[in-house]
Design an enzyme around this catalytic site. Sequence first.
Site: not given
Length: 244
Positions: A132, A179, A211
Site C-alpha cells: 500500500c 481495489d 486492497h
Amino acid sequence: MANEANPCPCDIGDRSDYGGLGQEVQIEHVKAYVVKPSGASDKAVVVIHDIFGWELNNTRYMADMLAAHGYTAVCPDFFVGEAAWSPTNDWSTFQDWLKDKKPTNINKEVDAALKFLKETCGAKRIGAVGFCWGGVATHHLALQYPELKAGVSVYGIVREGEDRYELKSPTLFIFAENDSVIPLDQVRALEENLKKCTVDFQVKTFPGQTHGFVHRKREDMNAADEPQIQEARTDMLNWLNKYM
C-alpha cells in the site's frame, strides 16, 4: 470516530494479534523490526509498511515469512515516531495526515536501513518489498536506488513525476482487481508506460481480490481467497529469488 459514510478503503482485510519472531532495534534515528533467517545469509529485504505503521502485526508476519525463506528482513518505522493511521480516524482527514508522510520522502530512513543491513547483518544483496503506502515507496526506490537487486510493490503506484516509469531495478507490481484505492485504468497505464524500461518488470492483477489481500495472516484467510493470496506470496518470493 471513523467516518462511516466514507470509511478508510485501506482497512479492507484482517488485522491480527500475531506476535512476531524478530526484535525491535534502534537504527540511527529510527526504530525498526528485524528478523533474521535461521542460517547464514547475505540476502536481505527492506520491508516497507502500509499506513498502519511498522508495528502492524500483519506486516511483521510478512517479514517473518521472508526470513523463513533465507532473507534478513528489516521493517523501519518510516513515520519516525509519528502516529500511524488508525481505522478509527476520519477518512476525510487522510490527506492532511499524509502531508508529512510522503512515501517518496523516505531516503534518509532507507539509507540508514541499507547501512545497517550491510555493516551489521553482512548483507550483500538487498531488495525491497512494500504494501500500500509501502508499495508506492517501493516503486520510488526502484526509480532511485539501482543498488537494490529487486523490488516487489504490492498495491502501490507512484503517481507523480516524469521519471516514474524509469525503473533502475527489476520490479514486480501486484494489484487487486477490486481495489478502490488503485483503479484498473491506472494499473493498465502503468504497465503500458513501463514498456520503455531497460530492466525487467511484471505487473500482475489478481481477479476478485481487494486492497490489502496479500498481507493477511494465514489464520485470517478464507477458503475462496487463500489460493490467490498464496500465489501472490509465491510470486513475491520467486521474484526476489530470481534477482537476488
